[in-house]
Design a protein around this motif. Structure first.
Motif, mmCIF file in Angstrom:
data_model
loop_
_atom_site.group_PDB
_atom_site.id
_atom_site.type_symbol
_atom_site.label_atom_id
_atom_site.label_comp_id
_atom_site.label_asym_id
_atom_site.label_seq_id
_atom_site.Cartn_x
_atom_site.Cartn_y
_atom_site.Cartn_z
ATOM 1 N N PHE A 1 6.655 -4.898 -9.436
ATOM 2 C CA PHE A 1 6.286 -3.774 -10.295
ATOM 3 C C PHE A 1 6.080 -2.553 -9.400
ATOM 4 O O PHE A 1 5.191 -2.563 -8.538
ATOM 5 N N VAL A 2 6.889 -1.528 -9.600
ATOM 6 C CA VAL A 2 6.804 -0.304 -8.806
ATOM 7 C C VAL A 2 6.034 0.738 -9.605
ATOM 8 O O VAL A 2 6.402 1.056 -10.739
ATOM 9 N N SER A 3 4.968 1.254 -9.002
ATOM 10 C CA SER A 3 4.190 2.308 -9.650
ATOM 11 C C SER A 3 5.051 3.538 -9.882
ATOM 12 O O SER A 3 6.049 3.750 -9.191
ATOM 13 N N GLY A 4 4.655 4.352 -10.838
ATOM 14 C CA GLY A 4 5.388 5.568 -11.163
ATOM 15 C C GLY A 4 5.631 6.427 -9.933
ATOM 16 O O GLY A 4 4.707 6.723 -9.182
ATOM 17 N N GLN A 5 6.880 6.791 -9.733
ATOM 18 C CA GLN A 5 7.282 7.607 -8.589
ATOM 19 C C GLN A 5 7.693 8.987 -9.072
ATOM 20 O O GLN A 5 8.275 9.126 -10.152
ATOM 21 N N VAL A 6 7.374 9.979 -8.260
ATOM 22 C CA VAL A 6 7.782 11.353 -8.533
ATOM 23 C C VAL A 6 8.562 11.872 -7.335
ATOM 24 O O VAL A 6 8.741 11.164 -6.346
ATOM 25 N N ARG B 1 -4.158 2.905 -6.234
ATOM 26 C CA ARG B 1 -3.083 2.060 -6.758
ATOM 27 C C ARG B 1 -2.269 1.511 -5.602
ATOM 28 O O ARG B 1 -2.362 1.975 -4.470
ATOM 29 N N SER B 2 -1.457 0.522 -5.897
ATOM 30 C CA SER B 2 -0.485 0.009 -4.939
ATOM 31 C C SER B 2 0.853 0.676 -5.231
ATOM 32 O O SER B 2 1.162 0.978 -6.380
ATOM 33 N N ALA C 1 0.815 -1.211 0.000
ATOM 34 C CA ALA C 1 0.000 0.000 0.000
ATOM 35 C C ALA C 1 0.849 1.263 0.000
ATOM 36 O O ALA C 1 1.986 1.267 0.465
ATOM 37 N N GLU C 2 0.236 2.313 -0.502
ATOM 38 C CA GLU C 2 0.844 3.643 -0.451
ATOM 39 C C GLU C 2 1.011 4.050 1.007
ATOM 40 O O GLU C 2 0.118 3.830 1.818
ATOM 41 N N SER C 3 2.128 4.663 1.336
ATOM 42 C CA SER C 3 2.330 5.138 2.699
ATOM 43 C C SER C 3 2.600 6.635 2.734
ATOM 44 O O SER C 3 2.520 7.258 3.775
ATOM 45 N N ASN C 4 2.911 7.218 1.589
ATOM 46 C CA ASN C 4 3.236 8.634 1.526
ATOM 47 C C ASN C 4 1.964 9.469 1.582
ATOM 48 O O ASN C 4 0.994 9.187 0.870
ATOM 49 N N ALA C 5 1.970 10.490 2.404
ATOM 50 C CA ALA C 5 0.783 11.340 2.570
ATOM 51 C C ALA C 5 0.329 11.960 1.254
ATOM 52 O O ALA C 5 -0.862 12.189 1.051
ATOM 53 N N ASN D 1 12.630 7.225 -3.850
ATOM 54 C CA ASN D 1 11.272 6.706 -3.690
ATOM 55 C C ASN D 1 11.125 5.349 -4.367
ATOM 56 O O ASN D 1 10.454 4.458 -3.840
ATOM 57 N N VAL D 2 11.750 5.175 -5.523
ATOM 58 C CA VAL D 2 11.738 3.865 -6.190
ATOM 59 C C VAL D 2 12.421 2.840 -5.287
ATOM 60 O O VAL D 2 11.903 1.738 -5.069
ATOM 61 N N ALA D 3 13.574 3.196 -4.726
ATOM 62 C CA ALA D 3 14.311 2.280 -3.835
ATOM 63 C C ALA D 3 13.473 1.921 -2.612
ATOM 64 O O ALA D 3 13.465 0.755 -2.176
ATOM 65 N N HIS D 4 12.751 2.883 -2.064
ATOM 66 C CA HIS D 4 11.883 2.625 -0.906
ATOM 67 C C HIS D 4 10.783 1.619 -1.270
ATOM 68 O O HIS D 4 10.526 0.676 -0.517
ATOM 69 N N ALA D 5 10.135 1.821 -2.402
ATOM 70 C CA ALA D 5 9.068 0.909 -2.832
ATOM 71 C C ALA D 5 9.620 -0.497 -3.054
ATOM 72 O O ALA D 5 8.995 -1.494 -2.672
ATOM 73 N N LEU D 6 10.790 -0.591 -3.645
ATOM 74 C CA LEU D 6 11.422 -1.894 -3.857
ATOM 75 C C LEU D 6 11.714 -2.586 -2.523
ATOM 76 O O LEU D 6 11.505 -3.795 -2.378
ATOM 77 N N ALA D 7 12.185 -1.823 -1.549
ATOM 78 C CA ALA D 7 12.531 -2.391 -0.243
ATOM 79 C C ALA D 7 11.308 -3.008 0.432
ATOM 80 O O ALA D 7 11.422 -4.041 1.096
ATOM 81 N N LEU D 8 10.147 -2.402 0.255
ATOM 82 C CA LEU D 8 8.922 -2.971 0.835
ATOM 83 C C LEU D 8 8.668 -4.382 0.331
ATOM 84 O O LEU D 8 8.118 -5.218 1.044
#
Length: 125
Positions: free
Chosen positions: A29-34, A18-19, A7-11, A57-64
């Motif tokens: 699969f990492v959703s588009g990060q900005v 989306r996940s 799940a999304e965790s960023n405010a 942010n991509v690295a954070h999503a991958l770590a999850l």
């Protein structure tokens, strides 16, 4: 095959339908990060700062999902301004010092007005 949704965790993105990442078998699969910081605020600044935050942010999503940038096999990049291509590449390459994933890059207007958006596919069996 097992499928897991992270799940999304960023405010700033928590309410999006989306996940943040989806793990299907050995693929992530990492959703588009900005360029949002941990508070959900968009980073203001040049392509260097925005690329750096986006890649973190991509690295954070991958770590999850139990992966790192070393597991990335493909990225897709959208740049707001094609003139940022060289500066973007300079920062992007810092995150992939070894093997480089396949990549597509195109110029497109981002939905939230950032200079760059990046999505990634990783593989870790």
């Amino acid at each position: 095959m097992t499928i897991a949704f992270f799940a999304e965790s960023n405010a700033g993105t928590r309410t999006l339908p989306r996940s943040l990442a989806t793990k299907a078998g050995g693929f992530v699969f990492v959703s588009g990060q900005v360029a949002r910081d941990e508070n959900g605020d968009l980073i203001v600044g040049e392509i260097d700062a925005q690329t750096r935050q986006t890649m973190m942010n991509v690295a954070h999503a991958l770590a999850l999902a139990g992966c790192t940038l070393e597991d990335v096999v493909k990225t897709t990049v959208w740049l707001d301004d094609a003139r940022d291509f060289d500066d973007f590449n300079r920062v992007y390459s810092e995150f992939f010092p070894g093997n480089k994933p396949a990549r597509s890059t195109t110029q497109a207007k981002n939905m939230v007005g950032t200079k760059v958006e990046i999505e990634a596919i990783a593989y870790k069996p």
